[in-house]
Design an enzyme around this catalytic site. Sequence first.
Site, PDB file in Angstrom:
ATOM      1  N   ARG A 178       0.823  -1.230   0.000  1.00 59.35           N
ATOM      2  CA  ARG A 178       0.000   0.000   0.000  1.00 59.35           C
ATOM      3  C   ARG A 178       0.851   1.272   0.000  1.00 59.35           C
ATOM      4  NH1 ARG A 178      -2.266  -3.572  -1.067  1.00 59.35           N
ATOM      5  NH2 ARG A 178      -4.071  -4.557  -0.152  1.00 59.35           N
ATOM      6  N   SER A 194     -10.437   0.096   3.963  1.00 60.72           N
ATOM      7  CA  SER A 194      -9.677  -0.095   5.207  1.00 60.72           C
ATOM      8  C   SER A 194      -9.003   1.202   5.617  1.00 60.72           C
ATOM      9  CB  SER A 194      -8.600  -1.164   5.000  1.00 60.72           C
ATOM     10  OG  SER A 194      -9.215  -2.396   4.747  1.00 60.72           O
ATOM     11  N   GLU A 214      -3.864   3.783   6.227  1.00 60.85           N
ATOM     12  CA  GLU A 214      -3.732   3.459   4.798  1.00 60.85           C
ATOM     13  C   GLU A 214      -4.328   4.607   3.970  1.00 60.85           C
ATOM     14  OE1 GLU A 214      -5.114  -0.520   3.598  1.00 60.85           O
ATOM     15  OE2 GLU A 214      -5.894   0.361   1.763  1.00 60.85           O
TER      16      GLU A 214
END
Length: 327
Positions: A182, A232, A323
């Site tokens: 990520r 998320s 994230e």
Amino acid sequence: MKILEELRKCIPEVKENIELKDYSTFKIGGKAKYFLISKNKKELKSAIKKAIELGINWKILGGGSNTLINSNGFDGLVIVFKNSAVKDDFVPIKLDEENYYVETRGDWPLFFLVNESAENNLSGMEWAVGIPGTVGGAINGNAGAFNQSIGDSIEEVEVLEIKNDFVFEKYFTKNDCDFSYRNSIFKKNNNLIILSAKIKLEKSDTKKIKEKIKENIERRSSKQPKGFSVGSIFKNYIGVVDKEIINQYPEIKTFQEKGSISAGYLIEECGLRGVSVGGATISSEHANFIINNGNASSDDVWALIDLIKKQVKNKFKINLEEEIIIF
Ligand SMILES: Cc1cc2nc3c(=O)[nH]c(=O)nc-3n(C[C@H](O)[C@H](O)[C@H](O)COP(=O)(O)OP(=O)(O)OC[C@H]3O[C@@H](n4cnc5c(N)ncnc54)[C@H](O)[C@@H]3O)c2cc1C
């Protein structure tokens, strides 16, 4: 008023005081002082150049599906780089018997790349089904699912680099992109804009590809909460954990063996499922999701993020890292 006039001299479609919540899947965000949905990379480049010349702040938004936008808005120019694409835009180029690549635009919706790859008997993007947003946004955050991510398939990225108030066009190899979980060079440097990318795909059988897509949709819908969210909130944790904590929570060892500790698990163990602040709630279905119940502000989400980080740190001595992008 003068700035708006100057922007409109360059691009007549620039608007003023536009609600950014309408451009985020979270449905949170105040007004952008100046706002443009860029039609193409040429317009995107002109808009950035003009903003630099006028000395105003600017930001790029793709599908707004990984971004928490401040409810106080943004005092500058927001450029949305997201456009629909048509079948003719997808042109696979043969490398050899097995391998193909496709030149994708950064403003394509990610689902277009998934669907067209399948329609053209090309495999490699099945994991991305159900992920909202644009190809540019996905490359920025190295989006991924089911142990695959977009960086795995990148050959080359066409980039606009803004350096010392000048705008340069460049090509980055996969190595230059510095992809990791990520993360990418683009996520670390907002002055790098993804215009297009060469994505590698493999010849396969449409039936097989469509089966994989169906399977991934089912896996996703069994786990993914409904409602306004940005996916998320935190990255899964990859790092050292105190031995005492592992003894107390043996599941952590199992997660570590698989490569990372689920942030959702850690949040859940802190008993935070279903906890709300204002109009925002930590999902009871998937604790790494925060849901906007309709009237949440960015402060409500911030308060939950803060609460989660403190409690996870307290219980597991683990620092969770966001994230999502804070805008
Ligand atoms: C229901 C749901 C499920 C999700 N599931 C997943 C998942 O399984 N896996 C996953 O990885 N993510 C997931 N996400 C998060 C999100 O969809 C992805 O991260 C997506 O790739 C973000 O793309 P975007 O265009 O919406 O980015 P945005 O939110 O618009 O932007 C994210 C960042 O990228 C930058 N950016 C956007 N376009 C460009 C560009 N052209 N050049 C340079 N920078 C750019 C923005 O400035 C911002 O900093 C999910 C989100 C939701 C709402």
